[in-house]
Design a protein around this motif. Structure first.
Motif, mmCIF file in Angstrom:
data_model
loop_
_atom_site.group_PDB
_atom_site.id
_atom_site.type_symbol
_atom_site.label_atom_id
_atom_site.label_comp_id
_atom_site.label_asym_id
_atom_site.label_seq_id
_atom_site.Cartn_x
_atom_site.Cartn_y
_atom_site.Cartn_z
ATOM 1 N N LEU B 484 -2.970 -3.409 -7.483
ATOM 2 C CA LEU B 484 -2.208 -3.301 -6.021
ATOM 3 C C LEU B 484 -0.961 -4.151 -6.502
ATOM 4 O O LEU B 484 0.238 -3.810 -6.123
ATOM 5 C CB LEU B 484 -2.806 -3.830 -5.204
ATOM 6 N N LEU B 485 -1.239 -5.159 -7.235
ATOM 7 C CA LEU B 485 -0.048 -6.132 -7.607
ATOM 8 C C LEU B 485 1.049 -5.323 -8.642
ATOM 9 O O LEU B 485 2.374 -5.487 -8.392
ATOM 10 C CB LEU B 485 -0.343 -7.414 -8.336
ATOM 11 N N ARG B 486 0.682 -4.502 -9.386
ATOM 12 C CA ARG B 486 1.366 -3.789 -10.541
ATOM 13 C C ARG B 486 2.326 -2.837 -9.594
ATOM 14 O O ARG B 486 3.477 -2.608 -9.910
ATOM 15 C CB ARG B 486 0.839 -3.127 -11.397
ATOM 16 N N GLU B 487 1.693 -2.361 -8.561
ATOM 17 C CA GLU B 487 2.605 -1.524 -7.464
ATOM 18 C C GLU B 487 3.760 -2.235 -6.629
ATOM 19 O O GLU B 487 4.756 -1.528 -6.687
ATOM 20 C CB GLU B 487 1.772 -0.958 -6.463
ATOM 21 N N GLU B 488 3.613 -3.630 -6.884
ATOM 22 C CA GLU B 488 4.708 -4.279 -6.284
ATOM 23 C C GLU B 488 5.565 -5.246 -7.286
ATOM 24 O O GLU B 488 6.118 -6.054 -7.098
ATOM 25 C CB GLU B 488 4.139 -5.497 -5.311
ATOM 26 N N GLY B 489 5.270 -4.678 -8.640
ATOM 27 C CA GLY B 489 6.247 -5.182 -9.808
ATOM 28 C C GLY B 489 5.724 -6.383 -10.300
ATOM 29 O O GLY B 489 6.330 -7.034 -11.266
ATOM 30 N N ILE B 490 4.435 -6.982 -10.165
ATOM 31 C CA ILE B 490 3.933 -8.243 -10.580
ATOM 32 C C ILE B 490 2.781 -7.730 -11.507
ATOM 33 O O ILE B 490 2.034 -6.809 -11.032
ATOM 34 C CB ILE B 490 3.233 -9.114 -9.465
ATOM 35 N N ASP B 571 -7.330 -6.309 -1.684
ATOM 36 C CA ASP B 571 -6.181 -6.289 -1.269
ATOM 37 C C ASP B 571 -5.784 -7.743 -1.068
ATOM 38 O O ASP B 571 -4.593 -8.074 -0.890
ATOM 39 C CB ASP B 571 -5.926 -5.291 -0.012
ATOM 40 N N ALA B 574 -4.865 -9.779 -3.788
ATOM 41 C CA ALA B 574 -3.455 -9.535 -4.241
ATOM 42 C C ALA B 574 -2.550 -10.019 -3.154
ATOM 43 O O ALA B 574 -1.417 -10.566 -4.000
ATOM 44 C CB ALA B 574 -3.309 -7.781 -4.380
ATOM 45 N N ALA B 575 -2.948 -9.963 -1.968
ATOM 46 C CA ALA B 575 -2.007 -10.612 -0.943
ATOM 47 C C ALA B 575 -1.944 -12.129 -1.199
ATOM 48 O O ALA B 575 -0.913 -12.732 -0.997
ATOM 49 C CB ALA B 575 -2.253 -10.323 0.513
ATOM 50 N N LYS B 578 0.525 -13.069 -4.136
ATOM 51 C CA LYS B 578 1.802 -12.599 -3.840
ATOM 52 C C LYS B 578 2.157 -13.642 -3.106
ATOM 53 O O LYS B 578 3.331 -14.356 -3.410
ATOM 54 C CB LYS B 578 1.991 -11.474 -3.006
ATOM 55 N N GLU B 579 1.576 -14.227 -2.171
ATOM 56 C CA GLU B 579 2.092 -15.601 -1.250
ATOM 57 C C GLU B 579 2.300 -16.719 -2.051
ATOM 58 O O GLU B 579 3.150 -17.443 -1.966
ATOM 59 C CB GLU B 579 0.973 -15.693 -0.165
#
Lengths: 581, 581
Positions: B484-490, B571, B574-575, B578-579
């Motif tokens: 999931l994080l990779r989808e957001e560039g992490i 999820d 992952a969230a 990100k935070e």
């Protein structure tokens, strides 16, 4: 033959009965000399001189496998298996430990120190032998109250089902460390009084053949009995009636006192270097006797070690039916404490930290799940406890603090120790373990500024940038290190972690802006309170260092040397903090 | 009288023998209906319908105190103590748990679930009563193989010394979960076969008066016996001979299978929703049978729960003398395993994680101090284990990983599970516990890129800035969160902590420059592997977050809901990352 010519049991095989008796007498004399000079398990070993000589005369160790329960009765075994110099030559007294240890000799099968494990271990040896098709004898030598422990009874239960050789020697000296407790010992008494003839025979009940030796210090009788069971193709119990302390008059009379003793004068039995400082067990027992008078719900429990918690025979008498010794059965003690609490009593279980390990599940299930206000007070904790690998007292924080629902408190002074116990008895919400420090680093008489009123960290000194958080046992190191740092212009905040089972979020939150947090604990770092602090601070990226003892079974260490090597002396703590800042 | 009019035992006090028999029959019918629909301890409860009715008819609970051992046999007790609706009304089936619990009823004295504790708990109730001057009866109801456990034998030992009321009902259904093991059960058999008359009487040996009830499902006989001992001023055993599974033909025949059962068809006994997926216990048992053929040193041990480790009756027969069931005696099993290892065998002890708690001290003393290559494989671990507060499988990492010298391994897939067991049996340096995941989150069939060759962390995915380190049970959550994080560039680094008893310094050192480390474990955070990682990273000021389960006795939770509430769904993981970044 010189005793020093005995290198292995082979050297006594050719002896006749008179030689063996003479040998026993000489071994006993040597043993008494060493015991008086060095201390140790006096009574237990003096009682089994003949039995050990007879065992090694009849059986063929190390091919035949002899497992000594607890192994505190293995001194004569060591004398006969290549280690006699460590008993004859005072310069070599320190060459052997007080327990069996395979790293010391191939004649020692296990490193042991807790009670009641010999039967199950021997059952394993039987099983391994039987699947490998071996024909050696397997002998478990058990006594001194180990038989009442649950593990021993489980082993007796399993061993009784074998269809092959399994020999259990029950050394019945009519004693535990203190007097015997439990119905099993009534059963032994009945067997003794009937000269082994009572139809009421617990060993036959468990499936064993049975042989009674009335004169358990008579070599001829012992040799006869052991010879009769050697090569048995069935489980068999040889019940030998021995005299604890035989040959040392003071030990024959004062059996409890001489179960284990520091160096003593042979005639009077007086300790050579009597302890003069205040002892925590004494403090505990006196407090409990006061509590018993004040509150008729209080019941103090021990699992076979009343002396270790300050309950001398006089104090036991004073406590009357409010003192319970269940024998060496920690599971029973903890579960019974839960039952007492449920029934409205206030149980306080005093126990050596190392032996509380036996009751991990009971602490969790019977006590913690049921939220019963059981109080346990642990002794022999930390680096200054017993330095034998089998009796270490520094795994307890990791064990207890990670059981949900148990509050673990760590006092730093005698005053705080008493206050914490008072507090635990005033509340009935949670089970509490109070971890008694062993040798207080703190001054005995220092008066704490505030009374203990509940689980939280205590700010001992306010400072900035760096915090030292120590549990009670090591608090003195923290304040001393802080004093050294203040001389150099660094003013650390010093915190006492009075509870170890959870962190004090309020105090830790106040340290979020700090450059460095150092935790000090008189226990292993792994699973300890320091790692709880470190993982709390790690979420704020606060650099945290956990200092304490290594997760290792150290054996025979010197506490000062160990603390130095671990950088746990105040000067090294201060220096490390300076370097890290 | 309608069954739903039974609100307490008072409602059955006026009944005559025929009423009571009729009542028993009706209770049994209701019970069978619920058991078939919901599953549970089928055989044990069906066997004690009459005994429970008789107990509540004769004794006056809750004033009289009845302690049910394990409390898995308390269903009828619940029916008679205000909870009948939870058995009659399918909509209310879920209102009661499968064990006694004081939070459910005042008639339930303890929350219990492990065996063998009833006698010691009852001893505590006796002691509390005697110091308070009470006159209530204290009754321990024990059976189903609990009597062979060391704690029960310790309690029997202590209870036999009382000079006051203490009543032990031994429910002898001739069974354990599987067949009975241990010499105690031979002693029971001898008593049954002699109609209680054998002079060889283990209970009299332990100091008890003794009463035998041949027809333990005959209400009149039971009422007569219980009435005879009510108010006894001595410890007394009532030995009742009952039939496990009585009244349900399939359960009368297949006693082991119906000890505990999922919902089933009443006629055929077939499971309503048979498990189709691969089961880890099956995998384990099959692997062990292969190993037994390959290596004649292997011995598999269980402590009374062969089914839980995949050893069906057929597989036990196939294993022959290389499979040992010591009965419900975990201490004995672990110590015996140590003995087997010392004797040259290779013991593998399969055990539910929650029950291994009973053997904490044996793992430490007999096994770890002696560095014996004992292998334990734990089942029922983590959040997907049994969700009863007495059977939780998520305290094991904190318990085992902080015992020195034991290597704790955590596989993530069936393949890795087998490879780790292979590896442990190929080395003989250290004792190893392999923590079997309960419901693998990972795909069953995924093939790992490399074979397990020793304890270390495994880099699953290389990334930067943030690392997720998960033990086997939660590795799937880590890889899903990373996706999931990779989808957001992490691009997180994903690491599997394959060993939990120590950190992999090499891997952790490579993360020193990271912004964030997150640990995930299917166990409590306190004392777990995450805190070891956090305290290691904290010395480098690397922000670290430990995620896992709370140090609490959760009861009857839903695993998915719990994981959601703890932020342990991919999820949310992952969230949170990100935070925090």
């Amino acid at each position: 033959m010189n005793l020093s010519d005995i290198h292995s049991p082979a050297d006594i095989k050719g002896m006749d009965a008179e030689d063996l008796m003479l040998l026993s007498a000489r071994l006993r004399t040597v043993l008494i000399n060493k015991l008086a000079a060095r201390g140790g398990h006096v009574g237990p070993n003096l009682g089994v001189v003949e039995a050990t000589v007879a065992l090694h005369y009849v059986f063929d160790a190390p091919k035949d496998k002899i497992v000594f329960d607890v192994s505190h009765q293995s001194y004569v075994h060591k004398m006969l298996t290549g280690r006699i110099d460590a008993f004859i030559d005072p310069a070599k007294y320190g060459d052997v430990t007080g327990y069996t240890n395979p790293r010391e000799s191939d004649f020692d099968l296990f490193s042991m120190g807790h009670t009641s494990s010999s039967l199950s271990l021997a059952c394993g040896l039987v099983k391994a032998r039987d699947i490998a098709g071996g024909d050696e004898n397997v002998v478990a030598f058990i006594g001194d109250a180990s038989l009442g422990g649950g593990e021993a009874l489980e082993g007796l239960d399993t061993g009784g089902t074998f269809k092959s050789n399994f020999i259990v020697v029950v050394n019945d000296n009519q004693m535990s460390i203190a007097e015997n407790h439990g119905a099993v010992y009534e059963a032994l008494r009945e067997l003794r009084e009937s000269n082994g003839m009572s139809p009421n025979n617990i060993f036959r009940n468990f499936g064993y053949e049975y042989l009674y030796v009335r004169e358990g210090n008579d070599l001829r009788e012992l040799v006869k009995a052991f010879s009769a069971v050697k090569g048995s193709d069935r489980p068999v119990v040889v019940h030998i009636n021995t005299m604890k302390g035989l040959g040392l008059p003071v030990a024959e009379v004062e059996k409890e006192k001489f179960h284990w003793h520091v160096p003593f004068d042979m005639k009077s039995g007086a300790a050579l270097n009597p302890q003069r400082s205040l002892s925590y067990p004494d403090l505990f027992a006196r407090q409990m006797l006061r509590k018993i008078e004040e509150d008729n719900r209080i019941v103090v429990l021990t699992a076979g070690t009343p002396g270790a918690i300050g309950f001398t025979a006089e104090r036991r008498a004073a406590a009357g039916d409010r003192f319970v010794d269940v024998g060496i059965a920690e599971q029973d003690a903890v579960a019974m404490a839960a039952g007492i609490a449920k029934g409205g009593g206030r149980p306080v279980f005093g126990v050596m930290a190392t032996f509380l390990q036996r009751a991990y599940d009971q602490l969790s299930q019977e006590v913690a799940i049921n939220r019963l206000p059981v109080v346990a007070v642990t002794f022999g904790t930390g680096v200054f406890g017993i330095p034998d690998e089998t009796h270490l007292g520094f795994f307890d924080i990791a064990m207890i603090s990670n059981i949900p629902g148990i509050l673990l408190l760590a006092p730093s002074t005698p005053q705080e120790f008493e206050e914490m116990i008072d507090w635990t008895l005033e509340q009935d919400e949670v089970p509490v373990v109070v971890r008694c420090p062993t040798y207080p680093f703190e001054s005995e008489t220092r008066v704490l500024p505030e009374k203990f009123t509940g689980p939280s960290y205590r700010i001992v000194e306010e400072g900035s940038r760096v915090a030292i958080i120590a549990e009670g046992g090591f608090l003195g190191r923290a304040t001393k290190a802080a004093a050294l740092l203040r001389e150099e212009g660094i003013a650390p905040t010093v915190v006492q972690a009075r509870m170890l089972s959870d962190v004090d979020r309020k105090v830790l939150d106040s340290l979020r802006g700090y450059d460095l947090v150092v935790t000090l604990e008189d226990g292993i770092v792994d699973g300890g309170f320091g790692q709880k602090v470190a993982s709390y601070m790690a979420q704020f990226s606060v650099r945290t260092i956990c200092k304490g003892l290594p997760k290792e079974f150290l054996n025979g260490y010197n506490a000062s040397d160990l603390l130095k090597s671990l950088g746990l002396m105040p000067d090294r703590i201060a220096a490390e903090i300076k370097e890290r800042l």
